[in-house]
Design a protein around this motif. Structure first.
Motif, PDB file in Angstrom:
ATOM      1  N   PHE A 138      -8.875  51.860 -52.035  1.00  0.00           N
ATOM      2  CA  PHE A 138      -9.727  52.904 -52.586  1.00  0.00           C
ATOM      3  C   PHE A 138      -8.887  53.944 -53.321  1.00  0.00           C
ATOM      4  CE2 PHE A 138     -12.544  51.033 -49.551  1.00  0.00           C
ATOM      5  CZ  PHE A 138     -13.805  51.206 -50.095  1.00  0.00           C
ATOM      6  N   ARG A 139      -7.695  54.187 -52.804  1.00  0.00           N
ATOM      7  CA  ARG A 139      -6.828  55.158 -53.465  1.00  0.00           C
ATOM      8  C   ARG A 139      -6.487  54.705 -54.884  1.00  0.00           C
ATOM      9  NH1 ARG A 139      -0.996  56.182 -50.982  1.00  0.00           N
ATOM     10  NH2 ARG A 139      -2.264  56.458 -49.112  1.00  0.00           N
ATOM     11  N   ARG A 140      -6.295  53.410 -55.084  1.00  0.00           N
ATOM     12  CA  ARG A 140      -5.947  52.907 -56.413  1.00  0.00           C
ATOM     13  C   ARG A 140      -7.017  53.266 -57.435  1.00  0.00           C
ATOM     14  NH1 ARG A 140      -2.091  49.189 -57.306  1.00  0.00           N
ATOM     15  NH2 ARG A 140      -3.271  48.176 -58.961  1.00  0.00           N
ATOM     16  N   ALA A 191       3.436  59.001 -60.520  1.00  0.00           N
ATOM     17  CA  ALA A 191       3.924  60.259 -59.955  1.00  0.00           C
ATOM     18  C   ALA A 191       3.119  60.653 -58.723  1.00  0.00           C
ATOM     19  CB  ALA A 191       3.866  61.363 -61.002  1.00  0.00           C
ATOM     20  N   ALA A 192       1.795  60.520 -58.800  1.00  0.00           N
ATOM     21  CA  ALA A 192       0.946  60.885 -57.669  1.00  0.00           C
ATOM     22  C   ALA A 192       1.186  59.958 -56.485  1.00  0.00           C
ATOM     23  CB  ALA A 192      -0.525  60.847 -58.085  1.00  0.00           C
ATOM     24  N   ASP A 193       1.327  58.666 -56.745  1.00  0.00           N
ATOM     25  CA  ASP A 193       1.609  57.724 -55.667  1.00  0.00           C
ATOM     26  C   ASP A 193       2.900  58.103 -54.941  1.00  0.00           C
ATOM     27  OD1 ASP A 193      -0.397  55.844 -55.264  1.00  0.00           O
ATOM     28  OD2 ASP A 193       0.209  54.638 -56.986  1.00  0.00           O
ATOM     29  N   ALA A 194       3.927  58.444 -55.705  1.00  0.00           N
ATOM     30  CA  ALA A 194       5.202  58.837 -55.104  1.00  0.00           C
ATOM     31  C   ALA A 194       5.034  60.119 -54.279  1.00  0.00           C
ATOM     32  CB  ALA A 194       6.256  59.034 -56.192  1.00  0.00           C
ATOM     33  N   THR A 200      -9.682  55.553 -57.089  1.00  0.00           N
ATOM     34  CA  THR A 200      -9.964  56.985 -57.206  1.00  0.00           C
ATOM     35  C   THR A 200      -8.806  57.716 -57.886  1.00  0.00           C
ATOM     36  OG1 THR A 200      -9.135  57.363 -54.956  1.00  0.00           O
ATOM     37  CG2 THR A 200     -11.494  57.026 -55.209  1.00  0.00           C
ATOM     38  N   LEU A 201      -7.578  57.260 -57.656  1.00  0.00           N
ATOM     39  CA  LEU A 201      -6.425  57.889 -58.302  1.00  0.00           C
ATOM     40  C   LEU A 201      -6.468  57.669 -59.806  1.00  0.00           C
ATOM     41  CD1 LEU A 201      -3.747  59.345 -58.416  1.00  0.00           C
ATOM     42  CD2 LEU A 201      -2.615  57.253 -57.628  1.00  0.00           C
ATOM     43  N   ARG A 202      -6.878  56.501 -60.230  1.00  0.00           N
ATOM     44  CA  ARG A 202      -6.977  56.241 -61.675  1.00  0.00           C
ATOM     45  C   ARG A 202      -8.074  57.078 -62.318  1.00  0.00           C
ATOM     46  NH1 ARG A 202      -4.090  52.857 -59.461  1.00  0.00           N
ATOM     47  NH2 ARG A 202      -2.700  51.379 -60.499  1.00  0.00           N
ATOM     48  N   ARG A 203      -9.137  57.313 -61.587  1.00  0.00           N
ATOM     49  CA  ARG A 203     -10.190  58.200 -62.093  1.00  0.00           C
ATOM     50  C   ARG A 203      -9.660  59.622 -62.248  1.00  0.00           C
ATOM     51  NH1 ARG A 203     -14.723  61.084 -59.812  1.00  0.00           N
ATOM     52  NH2 ARG A 203     -16.478  61.078 -61.270  1.00  0.00           N
ATOM     53  N   GLU A 204      -8.917  60.081 -61.251  1.00  0.00           N
ATOM     54  CA  GLU A 204      -8.307  61.404 -61.330  1.00  0.00           C
ATOM     55  C   GLU A 204      -7.296  61.466 -62.460  1.00  0.00           C
ATOM     56  OE1 GLU A 204      -7.078  65.369 -60.346  1.00  0.00           O
ATOM     57  OE2 GLU A 204      -8.904  64.193 -59.998  1.00  0.00           O
ATOM     58  N   ALA A 205      -6.488  60.421 -62.608  1.00  0.00           N
ATOM     59  CA  ALA A 205      -5.461  60.401 -63.652  1.00  0.00           C
ATOM     60  C   ALA A 205      -6.085  60.525 -65.035  1.00  0.00           C
ATOM     61  CB  ALA A 205      -4.643  59.111 -63.552  1.00  0.00           C
ATOM     62  N   GLN A 206      -7.157  59.798 -65.252  1.00  0.00           N
ATOM     63  CA  GLN A 206      -7.813  59.841 -66.564  1.00  0.00           C
ATOM     64  C   GLN A 206      -8.389  61.228 -66.840  1.00  0.00           C
ATOM     65  OE1 GLN A 206     -11.290  60.007 -67.389  1.00  0.00           O
ATOM     66  NE2 GLN A 206     -11.087  59.518 -69.560  1.00  0.00           N
ATOM     67  N   SER A 207      -9.019  61.810 -65.830  1.00  0.00           N
ATOM     68  CA  SER A 207      -9.698  63.088 -66.038  1.00  0.00           C
ATOM     69  C   SER A 207      -8.729  64.262 -66.100  1.00  0.00           C
ATOM     70  CB  SER A 207     -10.709  63.314 -64.912  1.00  0.00           C
ATOM     71  OG  SER A 207     -11.532  64.422 -65.194  1.00  0.00           O
ATOM     72  N   THR A 208      -7.723  64.266 -65.238  1.00  0.00           N
ATOM     73  CA  THR A 208      -6.765  65.378 -65.255  1.00  0.00           C
ATOM     74  C   THR A 208      -5.972  65.382 -66.552  1.00  0.00           C
ATOM     75  OG1 THR A 208      -5.160  66.573 -63.882  1.00  0.00           O
ATOM     76  CG2 THR A 208      -4.785  64.209 -64.134  1.00  0.00           C
ATOM     77  N   GLY A 239      -3.767  69.157 -43.112  1.00  0.00           N
ATOM     78  CA  GLY A 239      -4.587  68.345 -42.221  1.00  0.00           C
ATOM     79  C   GLY A 239      -6.052  68.249 -42.587  1.00  0.00           C
ATOM     80  N   LEU A 240      -6.433  68.688 -43.766  1.00  0.00           N
ATOM     81  CA  LEU A 240      -7.831  68.563 -44.189  1.00  0.00           C
ATOM     82  C   LEU A 240      -8.159  67.146 -44.647  1.00  0.00           C
ATOM     83  CD1 LEU A 240      -8.443  71.888 -46.166  1.00  0.00           C
ATOM     84  CD2 LEU A 240      -8.905  71.374 -43.766  1.00  0.00           C
ATOM     85  N   LEU A 241      -7.162  66.430 -45.134  1.00  0.00           N
ATOM     86  CA  LEU A 241      -7.349  65.054 -45.578  1.00  0.00           C
ATOM     87  C   LEU A 241      -6.244  64.174 -45.005  1.00  0.00           C
ATOM     88  CD1 LEU A 241      -8.206  65.454 -49.388  1.00  0.00           C
ATOM     89  CD2 LEU A 241      -9.803  64.920 -47.544  1.00  0.00           C
ATOM     90  N   HIS A 242      -6.630  63.064 -44.421  1.00  0.00           N
ATOM     91  CA  HIS A 242      -5.643  62.085 -43.964  1.00  0.00           C
ATOM     92  C   HIS A 242      -5.294  61.098 -45.070  1.00  0.00           C
ATOM     93  CE1 HIS A 242      -7.144  63.565 -40.059  1.00  0.00           C
ATOM     94  NE2 HIS A 242      -5.936  63.248 -39.624  1.00  0.00           N
ATOM     95  N   GLU A 243      -6.249  60.840 -45.942  1.00  0.00           N
ATOM     96  CA  GLU A 243      -6.026  59.951 -47.079  1.00  0.00           C
ATOM     97  C   GLU A 243      -6.304  60.720 -48.369  1.00  0.00           C
ATOM     98  OE1 GLU A 243      -4.858  56.948 -47.308  1.00  0.00           O
ATOM     99  OE2 GLU A 243      -4.654  56.600 -45.160  1.00  0.00           O
ATOM    100  N   PRO A 244      -5.430  60.606 -49.375  1.00  0.00           N
ATOM    101  CA  PRO A 244      -5.608  61.383 -50.619  1.00  0.00           C
ATOM    102  C   PRO A 244      -6.618  60.741 -51.564  1.00  0.00           C
ATOM    103  CG  PRO A 244      -3.627  60.055 -50.765  1.00  0.00           C
ATOM    104  CD  PRO A 244      -4.172  59.822 -49.382  1.00  0.00           C
ATOM    105  N   LEU A 245      -7.875  60.689 -51.121  1.00  0.00           N
ATOM    106  CA  LEU A 245      -8.915  60.042 -51.923  1.00  0.00           C
ATOM    107  C   LEU A 245      -9.679  61.025 -52.803  1.00  0.00           C
ATOM    108  CD1 LEU A 245     -10.413  57.587 -49.263  1.00  0.00           C
ATOM    109  CD2 LEU A 245      -8.610  57.168 -50.941  1.00  0.00           C
ATOM    110  N   LEU A 246      -9.426  62.315 -52.635  1.00  0.00           N
ATOM    111  CA  LEU A 246     -10.162  63.323 -53.390  1.00  0.00           C
ATOM    112  C   LEU A 246      -9.745  63.331 -54.850  1.00  0.00           C
ATOM    113  CD1 LEU A 246     -12.173  65.741 -53.203  1.00  0.00           C
ATOM    114  CD2 LEU A 246     -10.161  67.202 -52.845  1.00  0.00           C
ATOM    115  N   SER A 247     -10.728  63.395 -55.731  1.00  0.00           N
ATOM    116  CA  SER A 247     -10.486  63.517 -57.177  1.00  0.00           C
ATOM    117  C   SER A 247     -11.181  64.785 -57.653  1.00  0.00           C
ATOM    118  CB  SER A 247     -11.052  62.289 -57.906  1.00  0.00           C
ATOM    119  OG  SER A 247     -10.944  62.430 -59.301  1.00  0.00           O
ATOM    120  N   VAL A 248     -10.401  65.799 -58.023  1.00  0.00           N
ATOM    121  CA  VAL A 248     -10.965  67.115 -58.343  1.00  0.00           C
ATOM    122  C   VAL A 248     -11.157  67.351 -59.838  1.00  0.00           C
ATOM    123  CG1 VAL A 248      -9.983  68.121 -56.254  1.00  0.00           C
ATOM    124  CG2 VAL A 248      -8.688  68.223 -58.388  1.00  0.00           C
TER     125      VAL A 248
END
Length: 408
Positions: free
Chosen positions: A75-77, A123-126, A79-87, A248-257
């Protein structure tokens, strides 16, 4: 810069700047804004706290949803690409989302814009891995993120991966320093110290500091310091998720802001500037909290839909007596909705002919569509694509039919 607007700020001060504008070769005299170090949490209005609490509940729902996922990295793959495109789009670097999702199976060389977007993914994955292992954010991490972000681009200068050594001007229609909407702190030892102060502030374990409010303050401070020549917006929005992980608000970085902020670009910029001008935090924190709440709820809904799609894909394959690599491929589609035979063969250590027959079967079952692309080697899981690309508020429900169901 508007001296009248920023000259009486209670949380920063102006300093005179002068020199020769490198772009035009003309002398200039102006002012730059120096943000004071972050201090204690500000006194906030009850309405602000209500919005903060509501955003925290949305983050808790997202975090709970992430704990139900067997392989969160898939899921991170996506959602991260969605964030990457938008940011990246927020910074004027636009690559169509379809190209971002299909980048790893692309037939052609990546465009300059797509390269920058995929740099963000790396960069975000790292950064996620670093914070997951260390539980902390460091200056070295932030500099490393910048180095990866600008690699192979026009922004890969001698300052790549380092706090900038030159003056920058933000929002100048002509490119001239004197026409800039905002001029952040000049480069030098004070800027380096200010970045170190901010990172220490992020890591301070103050029990009197509310994590979401702290993230809003961090984002303001980072964008106001503008510590790099390029990439500050993208790194600043990444820091939001990293700080949520640390606190500690998120255990997995799935948020796309960024999709939410991108849709409100002008207000986003105005809210940040208003904090510098007035020292008042409520409006910015309310705006920030609204964005976090909407973004968290949106991603939680997408997760529900993607889990449902995956389960139904598995059922379709089982009903067709599918076993072995066909199940393996179905399991990874929620993270990689675009696939190709060569990439799948390499990924699962199978021959091309074996994978070709499996992909053909998945097309027959309507799980995959294709082939597409210059050489007809790309295939797409359409229902995953729909779940990922649907506008906010228009994501199909978990119970909605698959795209081919209900047809005559």
């Amino acid at each position: 810069m508007d001296v009248k607007k920023f000259g009486n700020s209670p949380i920063g001060h102006l300093v005179p700047i002068s020199g020769t504008d490198g772009r035009f070769g003309t002398p200039y005299q102006d002012s730059a804004y120096v943000a004071h170090p972050l201090a204690a949490e500000p006194q906030l209005e009850p309405a602000t706290w209500r919005m903060v609490n509501s955003a925290n509940r949305a983050l808790a729902r997202l975090d709970q949803a992430s704990l139900t996922i067997l392989v969160p990295s898939l899921f991170r793959r996506s959602t991260l690409r969605r964030e990457a495109q938008s940011t990246s789009a927020l910074e004027g670097i636009f690559a169509p989302f379809e190209q971002v999702l299909a980048a790893e199976v692309a037939d052609n060389q990546l465009s300059k814009e797509l390269l920058e977007v995929m740099n963000y993914v790396e960069a975000a994955d790292a950064a996620f891995q670093f914070v997951g292992e260390r539980g902390a954010i460091t200056v070295g991490l932030v500099e490393s993120v910048h180095s990866i972000l600008v690699r192979g681009t026009d922004s890969e200068t001698r300052d790549a991966g380092r706090i900038r050594s030159t003056l920058v001007a933000i929002g100048s229609p002509t490119g001239a320093v004197t026409d800039a909407r905002f001029v952040p702190m000049p480069s030098g030892i004070e800027l380096n110290i200010a970045v170190q102060d901010l990172v220490r502030w992020i890591g301070s374990s103050s029990t009197d500091r509310e994590p979401l409010v702290a993230a809003a303050m961090t984002h303001y401070q980072f964008e106001t310091l503008h510590p790099f020549n390029d990439g500050n917006g993208r790194i600043g929005r990444l820091l939001i998720v990293l700080q949520f992980m640390v606190d500690g608000l998120l255990h997995e970085p799935l948020l796309s802001v960024s999709p939410w902020f991108e849709a409100r670009r002008t207000q986003y910029q105005d809210e940040l500037a208003a904090v510098s001008a007035t020292g008042k935090w409520d409006s910015w924190i309310q705006f920030f909290a609204a964005g976090i709440e909407s973004s968290a709820d949106d991603i939680a809904r997408r997760i529900d839909r993607l889990l449902s799609v995956q389960q139904r894909y598995v059922q379709i394959v089982q009903d067709a007596s599918g076993r072995g690599v066909i199940r393996d491929i179905v399991d990874v589609l929620i993270g990689d909705p675009f696939v190709s035979v060569p990439k799948l063969a390499k990924r699962f250590d199978r021959t091309s002919s074996a994978v070709t027959s499996v992909v053909t079967k998945l097309v027959e079952l309507n799980i995959l569509s294709g082939p597409f692309g210059t050489y007809n080697r790309q295939y797409m899981a359409r229902d995953v694509w729909i779940a990922l690309t649907a506008p906010v508020g228009a994501v199909p429900s978990a119970q909605a039919r698959l795209h081919f169901e209900g047809r005559e």
